[in-house]
Design a protein around this motif. Structure first.
Motif, short mmCIF file in Angstrom:
data_model
loop_
_atom_site.label_atom_id
_atom_site.label_comp_id
_atom_site.label_asym_id
_atom_site.label_seq_id
_atom_site.Cartn_x
_atom_site.Cartn_y
_atom_site.Cartn_z
N LEU A 143 46.96 33.89 36.15
CA LEU A 143 45.57 33.75 36.57
C LEU A 143 44.61 34.49 35.64
CD1 LEU A 143 45.98 34.32 40.41
CD2 LEU A 143 45.57 32.13 39.24
N GLY A 144 45.09 35.49 34.92
CA GLY A 144 44.19 36.34 34.15
C GLY A 144 43.40 37.21 35.11
N GLN A 145 42.23 37.64 34.70
CA GLN A 145 41.37 38.44 35.56
C GLN A 145 40.77 37.54 36.63
OE1 GLN A 145 38.25 40.53 33.53
NE2 GLN A 145 37.32 41.22 35.43
N VAL A 146 40.78 37.99 37.88
CA VAL A 146 40.22 37.21 38.98
C VAL A 146 38.83 37.75 39.30
CG1 VAL A 146 40.48 36.56 41.40
CG2 VAL A 146 42.50 36.66 39.91
N SER B 76 35.01 24.19 57.58
CA SER B 76 33.60 24.56 57.52
C SER B 76 33.14 25.08 56.16
CB SER B 76 33.29 25.60 58.59
OG SER B 76 33.95 26.80 58.29
N TYR B 77 34.03 25.50 55.28
CA TYR B 77 33.61 26.15 54.06
C TYR B 77 34.66 25.91 52.98
CZ TYR B 77 31.30 29.88 51.39
OH TYR B 77 30.62 30.60 50.46
N LYS B 78 34.24 25.35 51.86
CA LYS B 78 35.16 25.10 50.76
C LYS B 78 35.01 26.17 49.70
CE LYS B 78 35.58 20.11 50.89
NZ LYS B 78 35.38 18.85 50.13
N LEU B 79 36.11 26.47 49.06
CA LEU B 79 36.10 27.35 47.89
C LEU B 79 36.75 26.61 46.72
CD1 LEU B 79 37.19 30.85 49.21
CD2 LEU B 79 34.90 30.07 48.64
N TRP B 80 36.18 26.79 45.54
CA TRP B 80 36.76 26.25 44.33
C TRP B 80 37.39 27.40 43.57
CZ3 TRP B 80 32.95 24.03 46.89
CH2 TRP B 80 32.87 22.64 46.90
N ILE B 81 38.57 27.17 43.02
CA ILE B 81 39.22 28.16 42.18
C ILE B 81 39.40 27.51 40.81
CG2 ILE B 81 41.28 29.56 41.80
CD1 ILE B 81 41.57 29.79 44.83
N VAL B 82 38.86 28.16 39.79
CA VAL B 82 38.88 27.60 38.44
C VAL B 82 39.52 28.62 37.50
CG1 VAL B 82 37.47 26.69 36.56
CG2 VAL B 82 36.73 26.37 38.94
N THR B 83 40.57 28.17 36.80
CA THR B 83 41.21 29.00 35.77
C THR B 83 40.87 28.39 34.42
OG1 THR B 83 43.01 29.61 37.25
CG2 THR B 83 43.40 29.91 34.89
N ASP B 84 40.38 29.22 33.51
CA ASP B 84 40.00 28.71 32.19
C ASP B 84 41.23 28.30 31.39
OD1 ASP B 84 40.82 31.41 31.74
OD2 ASP B 84 39.72 31.40 29.86
N ALA B 85 41.01 27.51 30.37
CA ALA B 85 42.10 26.94 29.56
C ALA B 85 42.96 28.02 28.89
CB ALA B 85 41.54 25.99 28.51
N GLN B 86 42.37 29.14 28.56
CA GLN B 86 43.11 30.21 27.88
C GLN B 86 43.86 31.11 28.86
OE1 GLN B 86 39.71 29.62 27.33
NE2 GLN B 86 40.21 28.29 25.62
N ARG B 87 43.66 30.90 30.17
CA ARG B 87 44.29 31.70 31.23
C ARG B 87 43.85 33.15 31.17
NH1 ARG B 87 44.76 26.88 31.72
NH2 ARG B 87 46.72 25.77 31.87
N ILE B 88 42.61 33.36 30.75
CA ILE B 88 42.05 34.71 30.68
C ILE B 88 41.39 35.08 32.00
CG2 ILE B 88 40.27 36.12 29.56
CD1 ILE B 88 40.83 34.44 27.01
N CYS B 89 40.79 34.10 32.66
CA CYS B 89 40.01 34.39 33.86
C CYS B 89 40.15 33.26 34.89
CB CYS B 89 38.54 34.55 33.48
SG CYS B 89 37.48 34.99 34.87
N THR B 90 40.23 33.65 36.14
CA THR B 90 40.18 32.72 37.27
C THR B 90 39.01 33.15 38.13
OG1 THR B 90 42.56 32.30 37.23
CG2 THR B 90 41.43 31.91 39.32
N THR B 91 38.16 32.17 38.48
CA THR B 91 36.97 32.47 39.25
C THR B 91 37.01 31.73 40.57
OG1 THR B 91 35.76 32.63 37.16
CG2 THR B 91 34.45 32.54 39.17
N VAL B 92 36.72 32.44 41.65
CA VAL B 92 36.63 31.87 43.00
C VAL B 92 35.15 31.60 43.26
CG1 VAL B 92 37.15 32.19 45.44
CG2 VAL B 92 38.64 33.23 43.70
N LEU B 93 34.83 30.34 43.56
CA LEU B 93 33.44 29.91 43.65
C LEU B 93 33.09 29.31 45.00
CD1 LEU B 93 33.54 28.19 40.18
CD2 LEU B 93 32.37 30.33 40.70
#
Length: 108
Positions: free
Chosen positions: A7-10, A79-96
């Protein structure tokens, strides 16, 4: 649960961070536990509520490199969706939160 990638940094997007701080300590703790489970699902290749096209894109990106996107439903159910996106380099994963994901997800 076997992890397919790092995941890299979350990080949490501003809407997620704000929502956690506003929901009170007990609710915030439960939400963070749910988010940790979602991160485990994401890194294991369970992409949640994405389209079949996005699912296939993610499966390919695990092998070839590329951005990975998952969508999960958070508290209470439906009631609430979250998106989880991991960048191509696997440096960072962001919960949106809703509305934030379009700014982060690379256009395909």
């Amino acid at each position: 649960m076997s992890h397919l990638f790092q995941l890299g940094q979350v990080a949490y997007g501003p809407g997620v961070a704000s929502g956690l701080s506003e929901c009170g300590p007990n609710s915030a703790e439960k939400a963070e536990q749910q988010i940790k489970r979602m991160l485990n699902r994401h890194s294991s290749g369970d992409w949640g509520e994405v389209s079949e096209e996005e699912r296939m894109r993610n499966d390919e990106a695990v092998q070839t490199g590329g951005e990975l996107v998952s969508v999960y439903i958070l508290w209470p159910p439906g009631s609430y969706k979250l998106w989880i996106v991991t960048d191509a380099q696997r440096i960072c994963t962001t919960v949106l939160a809703p509305g934030e994901h379009q700014k982060f997800v690379t256009k395909k």
